[in-house]
Design an enzyme around this catalytic site. Structure first.
Site, PDB file in Angstrom:
ATOM      1  N   GLY A  31      -0.761 131.443  55.866  1.00 58.02           N
ATOM      2  CA  GLY A  31      -2.332 131.270  54.978  1.00 58.02           C
ATOM      3  C   GLY A  31      -3.301 131.475  55.838  1.00 58.02           C
ATOM      4  O   GLY A  31      -3.517 131.257  57.164  1.00 58.02           O
ATOM      5  N   SER A  32      -4.854 131.573  55.732  1.00 58.43           N
ATOM      6  CA  SER A  32      -5.834 131.845  56.073  1.00 58.43           C
ATOM      7  C   SER A  32      -6.907 130.744  57.094  1.00 58.43           C
ATOM      8  O   SER A  32      -7.095 130.455  57.822  1.00 58.43           O
ATOM      9  CB  SER A  32      -7.005 133.203  56.007  1.00 58.43           C
ATOM     10  OG  SER A  32      -7.210 132.494  55.316  1.00 58.43           O
ATOM     11  N   GLU A  71       6.347 125.730  51.319  1.00 61.01           N
ATOM     12  CA  GLU A  71       4.636 124.802  51.303  1.00 61.01           C
ATOM     13  C   GLU A  71       5.318 123.223  50.491  1.00 61.01           C
ATOM     14  O   GLU A  71       4.568 122.434  50.303  1.00 61.01           O
ATOM     15  CB  GLU A  71       4.042 125.708  50.743  1.00 61.01           C
ATOM     16  CG  GLU A  71       3.744 127.109  52.057  1.00 61.01           C
ATOM     17  CD  GLU A  71       2.632 127.693  50.860  1.00 61.01           C
ATOM     18  OE1 GLU A  71       2.663 128.016  50.150  1.00 61.01           O
ATOM     19  OE2 GLU A  71       1.899 128.342  51.877  1.00 61.01           O
TER      20      GLU A  71
END
Ligand code: DER
Length: 231
Positions: free
Chosen positions: A29-30, A106
């Site tokens: 993700g970011s 994840e």
């Protein structure tokens, strides 16, 4: 655009948890980008020896781009600490993850870590899951079975199980493991944990994005750069 809340949360989490000699899980993700930037800075300035395990192709590229040592679960089956973002997180630190389509790897990395640390900005905080993240609970499924799984979920539990379509490719999104994702727009009144436990038993369902009882600590960053640490 820079997100000061995500950045502050990521920096604080890395500062508090990273120690020399660790095997570190790197999320997707970011927000994690800020985390890897901070990790690389610390490794360089403190000459730390760490090994990083990715949770996606994106995470693997991040590790390589920052010249951090890359390893695998086969070589390091026990992870000291894993850092990752979340799409939504409630008061029990239960997360909805998978907005980026990497939920299965994840969850594997989070599960085999001694500590799973979530870094997020305050927009991810929720009183009731499904009220801020409006794109449903991601469920990774084998492509051949997506249709009967989709129909079974909608019939048994309600809502809409939407096949995630790719943005820059024709057809469905294909995950790093070659599977499809159903985004289950669930009715708010369902017992999400109970349903998730039911869904996982449908043959062809690989994993879902509900992370229950896995979060050791949440670093919640605000736009003013302040960070709440919740565990
Ligand atoms: O898809 C995922 O599970 C990602 O970790 C996601 O939840 C985090 O997204 P962000 O860091 O870009 O907000």
């Amino acid at each position: 655009a820079q997100n000061l809340g995500k950045q502050a949360a990521a920096i604080r989490a890395i500062t508090d948890y990273v120690k020399n000699g660790q095997v570190i899980g790197i999320g997707s993700g970011s927000t994690i980008v800020y985390g890897v930037q901070e990790l690389a800075k610390r490794v360089k300035s403190e000459n730390l020896s760490v090994k990083c395990i990715p949770t996606s192709f994106q995470a693997q590229q991040l590790i390589i781009e920052h010249a951090l040592p890359l390893t695998t679960l086969e070589q390091c089956p026990v992870i000291d600490v894993a850092f990752d973002g979340a799409d939504e997180i409630d008061k029990n630190l239960t997360c909805i993850k998978g907005g980026g389509g990497c939920l299965t790897q994840e969850k594997i990395v989070a599960y085999f870590s001694r500590a799973f640390v979530v870094m997020a900005d305050s927009s991810k905080r929720s009183d009731k899951l499904g009220t801020t993240w409006m794109k449903g609970l991601p469920i990774e499924v084998l492509p051949l079975a997506y249709k009967p799984i989709q129909q079974t979920i909608e019939k048994k539990y309600g809502g809409n199980a939407v096949l995630r379509i790719a943005q820059k490719k024709a057809g469905p999104l294909v995950t790093d493991s070659g599977n499809f994702i159903l985004d289950w727009e669930f009715p708010l009144e369902v017992d999400l944990t109970a349903v998730a436990n039911g869904v996982i038993n449908i043959p062809g369902v690989l994993e879902h994005g509900l992370f229950v009882g896995m979060t050791e600590c949440l670093y919640l960053g605000h736009q003013d750069g302040s960070v709440d640490i919740i565990n």
